[in-house]
Design an enzyme around this catalytic site. Structure first.
Site, PDB file in Angstrom:
ATOM      1  N   ASN A  34      62.909 -31.664 -45.050  1.00  0.00           N
ATOM      2  CA  ASN A  34      61.661 -31.791 -44.299  1.00  0.00           C
ATOM      3  C   ASN A  34      61.798 -31.137 -42.926  1.00  0.00           C
ATOM      4  O   ASN A  34      61.981 -29.923 -42.869  1.00  0.00           O
ATOM      5  CB  ASN A  34      61.143 -33.229 -44.247  1.00  0.00           C
ATOM      6  CG  ASN A  34      62.107 -34.278 -43.784  1.00  0.00           C
ATOM      7  OD1 ASN A  34      63.067 -34.613 -44.478  1.00  0.00           O
ATOM      8  ND2 ASN A  34      61.879 -34.853 -42.609  1.00  0.00           N
ATOM      9  N   ASP A  35      61.732 -31.854 -41.825  1.00  0.00           N
ATOM     10  CA  ASP A  35      61.593 -31.252 -40.499  1.00  0.00           C
ATOM     11  C   ASP A  35      62.624 -30.166 -40.210  1.00  0.00           C
ATOM     12  O   ASP A  35      63.819 -30.366 -40.430  1.00  0.00           O
ATOM     13  CB  ASP A  35      61.771 -32.308 -39.406  1.00  0.00           C
ATOM     14  CG  ASP A  35      60.847 -33.499 -39.548  1.00  0.00           C
ATOM     15  OD1 ASP A  35      60.047 -33.515 -40.489  1.00  0.00           O
ATOM     16  OD2 ASP A  35      60.948 -34.411 -38.708  1.00  0.00           O
ATOM     17  N   GLN A  43      66.172 -31.318 -41.744  1.00  0.00           N
ATOM     18  CA  GLN A  43      66.351 -32.619 -42.363  1.00  0.00           C
ATOM     19  C   GLN A  43      66.593 -32.421 -43.857  1.00  0.00           C
ATOM     20  O   GLN A  43      65.793 -31.779 -44.546  1.00  0.00           O
ATOM     21  CB  GLN A  43      65.111 -33.482 -42.138  1.00  0.00           C
ATOM     22  CG  GLN A  43      64.923 -33.923 -40.703  1.00  0.00           C
ATOM     23  CD  GLN A  43      65.844 -35.066 -40.338  1.00  0.00           C
ATOM     24  OE1 GLN A  43      65.553 -36.219 -40.618  1.00  0.00           O
ATOM     25  NE2 GLN A  43      66.955 -34.760 -39.703  1.00  0.00           N
ATOM     26  N   TRP A  96      62.591 -37.972 -50.073  1.00  0.00           N
ATOM     27  CA  TRP A  96      63.052 -38.213 -48.706  1.00  0.00           C
ATOM     28  C   TRP A  96      64.054 -39.360 -48.687  1.00  0.00           C
ATOM     29  O   TRP A  96      63.976 -40.303 -49.472  1.00  0.00           O
ATOM     30  CB  TRP A  96      61.854 -38.569 -47.818  1.00  0.00           C
ATOM     31  CG  TRP A  96      62.224 -38.803 -46.385  1.00  0.00           C
ATOM     32  CD1 TRP A  96      62.220 -37.878 -45.386  1.00  0.00           C
ATOM     33  CD2 TRP A  96      62.657 -40.030 -45.791  1.00  0.00           C
ATOM     34  NE1 TRP A  96      62.628 -38.453 -44.201  1.00  0.00           N
ATOM     35  CE2 TRP A  96      62.903 -39.774 -44.420  1.00  0.00           C
ATOM     36  CE3 TRP A  96      62.879 -41.319 -46.281  1.00  0.00           C
ATOM     37  CZ2 TRP A  96      63.341 -40.774 -43.539  1.00  0.00           C
ATOM     38  CZ3 TRP A  96      63.315 -42.307 -45.404  1.00  0.00           C
ATOM     39  CH2 TRP A  96      63.545 -42.026 -44.055  1.00  0.00           C
ATOM     40  N   PHE A 106      68.394 -38.259 -37.917  1.00  0.00           N
ATOM     41  CA  PHE A 106      66.997 -37.866 -37.802  1.00  0.00           C
ATOM     42  C   PHE A 106      66.872 -36.614 -36.929  1.00  0.00           C
ATOM     43  O   PHE A 106      67.853 -36.035 -36.482  1.00  0.00           O
ATOM     44  CB  PHE A 106      66.176 -39.017 -37.242  1.00  0.00           C
ATOM     45  CG  PHE A 106      65.697 -39.987 -38.304  1.00  0.00           C
ATOM     46  CD1 PHE A 106      66.374 -40.132 -39.512  1.00  0.00           C
ATOM     47  CD2 PHE A 106      64.581 -40.779 -38.096  1.00  0.00           C
ATOM     48  CE1 PHE A 106      65.947 -41.021 -40.480  1.00  0.00           C
ATOM     49  CE2 PHE A 106      64.139 -41.673 -39.061  1.00  0.00           C
ATOM     50  CZ  PHE A 106      64.815 -41.797 -40.251  1.00  0.00           C
ATOM     51  N   SER A 107      65.645 -36.206 -36.662  1.00  0.00           N
ATOM     52  CA  SER A 107      65.364 -34.887 -36.094  1.00  0.00           C
ATOM     53  C   SER A 107      65.827 -34.736 -34.654  1.00  0.00           C
ATOM     54  O   SER A 107      66.061 -35.710 -33.935  1.00  0.00           O
ATOM     55  CB  SER A 107      63.870 -34.588 -36.192  1.00  0.00           C
ATOM     56  OG  SER A 107      63.493 -34.433 -37.534  1.00  0.00           O
ATOM     57  N   ARG A 112      62.658 -41.320 -30.893  1.00  0.00           N
ATOM     58  CA  ARG A 112      63.291 -40.345 -31.779  1.00  0.00           C
ATOM     59  C   ARG A 112      62.891 -38.917 -31.400  1.00  0.00           C
ATOM     60  O   ARG A 112      62.002 -38.685 -30.599  1.00  0.00           O
ATOM     61  CB  ARG A 112      62.923 -40.612 -33.237  1.00  0.00           C
ATOM     62  CG  ARG A 112      61.439 -40.622 -33.542  1.00  0.00           C
ATOM     63  CD  ARG A 112      61.193 -41.014 -34.996  1.00  0.00           C
ATOM     64  NE  ARG A 112      59.784 -41.080 -35.344  1.00  0.00           N
ATOM     65  CZ  ARG A 112      59.027 -42.162 -35.196  1.00  0.00           C
ATOM     66  NH1 ARG A 112      59.533 -43.268 -34.671  1.00  0.00           N
ATOM     67  NH2 ARG A 112      57.750 -42.142 -35.554  1.00  0.00           N
ATOM     68  N   GLU A 143      55.272 -38.143 -32.351  1.00  0.00           N
ATOM     69  CA  GLU A 143      56.588 -37.769 -32.850  1.00  0.00           C
ATOM     70  C   GLU A 143      56.854 -36.264 -32.894  1.00  0.00           C
ATOM     71  O   GLU A 143      55.975 -35.438 -32.769  1.00  0.00           O
ATOM     72  CB  GLU A 143      56.896 -38.424 -34.193  1.00  0.00           C
ATOM     73  CG  GLU A 143      56.213 -37.917 -35.407  1.00  0.00           C
ATOM     74  CD  GLU A 143      56.654 -38.666 -36.674  1.00  0.00           C
ATOM     75  OE1 GLU A 143      57.370 -39.673 -36.588  1.00  0.00           O
ATOM     76  OE2 GLU A 143      56.257 -38.223 -37.765  1.00  0.00           O
TER      77      GLU A 143
END
Length: 638
Positions: free
Chosen positions: A215-216, A232, A240, A272-273, A335, A392
Site C-alpha cells: 500500500n502506501d 508498505q 493488508w 507503518f508509513s 503516525r 493521515e
C-alpha cells in the site's frame, strides 16, 4: 429487540480479540447467550472480517438483542462487525459457539541447514501468527496467510544468520488436518517465480512487488545515484497486515528493481508509513567515511505507537537506531512522519499526523538538530475550516508559484490528496486556505514526494488501490508525476504532469493516423483539442469510456465525473492505460484522474467519437508502450 426465527445468526467480525471488551453479544432474557470477538490481540494482524455463525436453534421464538461492545483502549482496541443475518443455512461458515476445532500453538523443531525457509501461502487465507524462536528467543513474529493444503505461492524468510542452529516454529489456530507447518521447507536459493512480471494481471509500467500486498509509498528519496521507493508491504499475504517496509530502486523512475524488505515488525510493533532523507552533513553521526547516511523515519505501530529511525550507508543494508523510539506516543493515532531539512532555520523538521480527542485531525510540527532528539514547535488543527482537517500520511514541501522562486508557498497534503497552502517559518505553518480537493477519480491514496532530487523537481507517487484477483501480488503504485504550483482564478493550485522519463516506454511511432488498425495492451494517448460550446468528445480505450463535456467543462470516466476546465479554449488530455489501472491528466494537469480499471483483454483498441459537431484537434498522439520490467522473462514487448 427482535424475534429469533431461524436456526443460525451469521455475521462478519474482525478487529480486537478481547473478551467482553471488543466483541459482539447475543442477549436473551438479559443474559449473554452467545458471544464472539475479533482475532487480534497482538501487534500486527489484519482488519479483515471473517464469517462466523451462532447456532440459535434452541433459542427459537425468543426475543433477543444484539450488543456490540467497543470498550478497550490501545492496540486492537476496536471491533469490526458487519452483515448480521438470520438464516437456516450457515453453509460453510465456521461456528462461533461451540469453538472451532483447532490446535493452538502447533509447533515444530527444525535444524537450520540452508539459507532460506519457504512457507506455503494461500491467496486470501485467514492470517495466522507464526513465531520463530532461536535459543528460546523470538526472532520473528509474522502474520501469514498460510495454506492448509496445496499452496498458491511460496513466501521466503532469510535464516542465513542462524544456519547450524535449532529453531522452534509455532503457529496459532491451525485447523485439524492442516499441512501448513509440515510443508515448510528449506532452500539455499530463492525460488524461481514462474512467468514473473508477465502474469495476466501484472501492471507493466506501474511498480508492484513480486509477491504479497503493498500500500502506501514510503521514504521516496534520491540517494547515491538512484531513486529509492520504499513501500508498505505484507510479504506473507495478499491482504493488508503484517506491515514491513519493502524496497525498490530505479535509475530513471521507470525501470524498478525490488531488493526485499528493509524494516520488519519488532518489539515496538509493525512498520507503518514514514519518509526518508539524506543526512548530507552527517548531523546524526550515522555516516561513515565522510559519506552521508540515508535515514528512514517511520512509525512503529505497537502499543504504544511511536516514531523511530533507521539508517544505511549503502542504500541496501539498514540498521534500526538502538535508542528508538525518538518520539514517544502523543495519542493512539499518531503516525506517518514526514521529515525534511529546512535550510533557513538550519534544522530538521518533522510533520506528524496526530488524532486528538474527539477524533479531531491535527498535524504536529517538530524540529531537531540531529534526527534523534525532537522538540514540538506547533500544532495545526482545524485550519480555517473549523474542526475538520487533513487526515493521515502528511507530506509537506515548498513550491514556487508559476516557476518564480521569489514567490513560493508551502503545501501540506493528506492521504486523500486534499491539501492546504500557506507559509512556514521552520516552526509553524500558517495556512492561507485548506482542504483543497486535488486528485479526482478513485482509489488513489497516501501519496508522497521524493526528497533530494538533484534537479529540484517535486515528484509524487501514490498508492493506487487496484486489486489483482487471483494473482500472488496485490495493489500497485502510480506512475510518477511532477507537481507544480500555478496561478488559477481560484488562487494557486497544484498541477500534475507525468514525468518526462516515461517517453522511454514508447514502443513505436505516433499511431494517430491509423487508429482503425491500432492495437496495444499498454497505451499512452495525448490530445489537445478545441471543442465548441455544447460539443463533447468520447474516447473509448481498452473498454473504458472517457467523455469530455465542453458545456459543463467536466470529464467523465466510466460514470465518475470531475471538473476539467478549458485553458484558453483548449483541453489538454494525457491518458495512460495499464492492465489494472487508468491514469488521466486533464486541463494540462490541473485535474488528475486515476482509476483502478481491469482492461478487457480482448479490447486493445482506441476510438474517438466527437458528439454534437466536429472537434478541432491541435495535436493527437497515440503510442503503444513497452513493459518497464527489463528483468522480466517471457514478456511480450510491443
Amino acid at each position: 429487540p427482535f424475534q429469533l426465527e431461524r436456526n443460525y445468526i451469521t455475521f462478519l467480525i474482525g478487529g480486537g480479540g478481547w473478551a467482553d471488551e471488543t466483541c459482539i453479544h447475543l442477549i436473551v432474557d438479559g443474559q449473554v447467550a452467545r458471544t464472539a470477538t475479533g482475532p487480534n490481540t497482538d501487534s500486527g494482524g489484519s482488519e479483515r472480517l471473517s464469517p462466523l455463525a451462532w447456532d440459535v436453534s434452541k433459542l427459537k421464538n425468543r426475543n433477543a438483542t444484539i450488543e456490540i461492545v467497543d470498550n478497550r483502549k490501545g492496540g486492537w482496541g476496536h471491533i469490526n462487525v458487519d452483515q448480521i443475518v438470520q438464516t437456516d443455512n450457515r453453509g460453510s461458515i465456521a461456528m462461533a459457539t461451540p469453538p472451532i476445532a483447532v490446535e493452538k500453538n502447533v509447533s515444530r523443531q527444525l535444524a537450520v541447514k540452508q539459507k532460506f525457509l519457504r512457507f506455503p501461502m494461500k491467496i486470501g487465507a485467514k492470517a495466522r501468527v507464526l513465531s520463530i524462536k532461536v535459543d528460546g528467543k523470538q526472532t520473528h513474529r509474522l502474520d501469514m496467510e498460510l495454506a492448509d493444503g496445496t499452496p498458491d505461492w511460496w513466501a521466503t524468510v532469510d535464516m542465513s544468520q542462524w544456519v547450524g542452529k535449532e529453531i522452534s516454529l509455532s503457529v496459532d489456530l491451525l485447523p485439524k488436518g492442516s499441512q501448513a507447518i509440515d510443508s515448510i521447507v528449506q532452500s539455499d536459493d530463492l525460488p524461481k517465480l514462474d512467468n514473473l512480471y508477465a502474469e495476466p494481471l501484472r501492471s507493466q509500467f506501474h511498480f508492484s512487488p513480486k509477491r504479497g500486498w503493498q500500500n502506501d509509498p514510503n521514504g521516496l528519496v534520491f540517494y547515491r545515484g538512484e531513486f529509492h521507493l520504499f513501500f508498505q508491504h505484507n510479504p506473507y499475504g495478499w491482504n493488508w497486515g503484517n506491515m514491513h517496509w519493502g524496497h525498490a530502486t530505479s535509475p530513471d523512475l521507470v525501470h524498478w528493481v525490488e531488493h526485499g524488505d528493509v524494516l520488519a515488525p519488532d518489539d515496538l510493533g509493525p512498520m507503518f508509513s514514514g519518509s526518508a532523507v539524506v543526512d548530507w552533513e552527517n548531523t546524526s553521526g550515522f555516516g561513515k567515511n565522510n559519506q552521508p547516511p540515508l535515514v528512514l523515519v517511520y512509525t512503529a505501530a505497537g502499543n504504544p505507537t511511536t516514531q523511530c529511525i533507521a539508517y544505511s550507508n549503502d542504500g541496501r543494508q539498514f540498521t534500526k537506531y538502538e535508542k528508538n523510539p525518538v518520539i514517544q506516543q502523543i495519542s493512539n493515532g499518531n503516525r506517518d512522519p514526514k521529515v525534511f531539512w529546512h535550510q533557513p532555520s538550519k534544522s530538521w523538521c518533522q510533520v506528524l499526523y496526530v488524532e486528538l480527542p474527539g477524533k479531531k485531525h491535527s498535524v504536529h510540527f517538530f524540529k531537531s538538530s540531529n534526527l534523534k532528539d525532537w522538540v514540538k514547535t506547533s500544532v495545526t488543527e482545524g485550519g480555517i475550516d473549523g474542526d475538520k482537517y487533513l487526515f493521515e500520511c502528511p507530506d509537506f514541501f515548498e513550491l514556487p508559484i508559476d516557476g518564480d522562486r521569489k514567490n513560493s508557498r508551502w503545501v501540506l497534503t493528506a492521504a486523500d490528496s486534499q491539501y492546504a497552502i500557506g507559509t512556514f517559518d521552520g516552526e509553524r505553518f500558517r495556512p492561507e486556505n485548506s482542504r483543497i480537493a486535488d486528485v479526482r477519480g478513485r482509489g488513489f491514496y497516501a501519496a508522497q514526494t521524493f526528497s533530494d532530487i538533484p534537479d529540484g523537481r517535486r515528484i509524487q507517487i501514490g498508492w493506487i488501490q487496484a486489486p489483482s484477483p487471483g494473482m500472488p501480488f496485490n495493489q500497485l503504485q502510480s506512475i510518477p508525476s511532477e507537481l507544480t504550483l500555478r496561478t488559477t482564478p481560484d488562487g494557486p493550485r497544484l498541477y500534475h504532469t507525468p514525468v518526462q522519463e516515461l517517453v522511454k516506454l514508447r514502443g513505436g511511432p505516433n499511431a494517430a493516423e491509423a487508429l482503425e488498425t491500432f492495437r496495444s495492451e499498454l497505451i499512452e494517448l495525448r490530445a489537445e483539442f478545441e471543442p465548441a460550446e455544447g460539443q463533447s468528445l468520447s474516447i473509448q480505450i481498452r473498454g473504458a469510456t472517457i467523455v469530455y463535456d465542453a458545456a459543463k467543462q467536466e470529464i467523465e470516466v466510466n460514470g465518475i465525473r470531475a471538473s476539467a476546465p478549458l485553458l484558453h479554449g483548449k483541453q489538454q488530455l494525457t491518458i495512460y492505460v495499464d492492465k489494472t489501472t487508468l491514469e488521466i491528466f486533464a486541463s494540462g494537469g490541473l485535474t488528475y484522474f486515476p482509476l483502478p480499471f481491469l482492461a478487457k483483454p480482448e479490447d486493445q483498441s482506441v476510438r474517438l467519437e466527437p458528439r454534437g459537431g466536429k472537434v478541432h484537434f491541435a495535436s493527437l498522439e497515440v503510442y503503444p508502450l513497452r513493459t518497464s520490467w527489463t528483468n522480466a522473462e517471457n514478456v511480450n514487448r510491443p
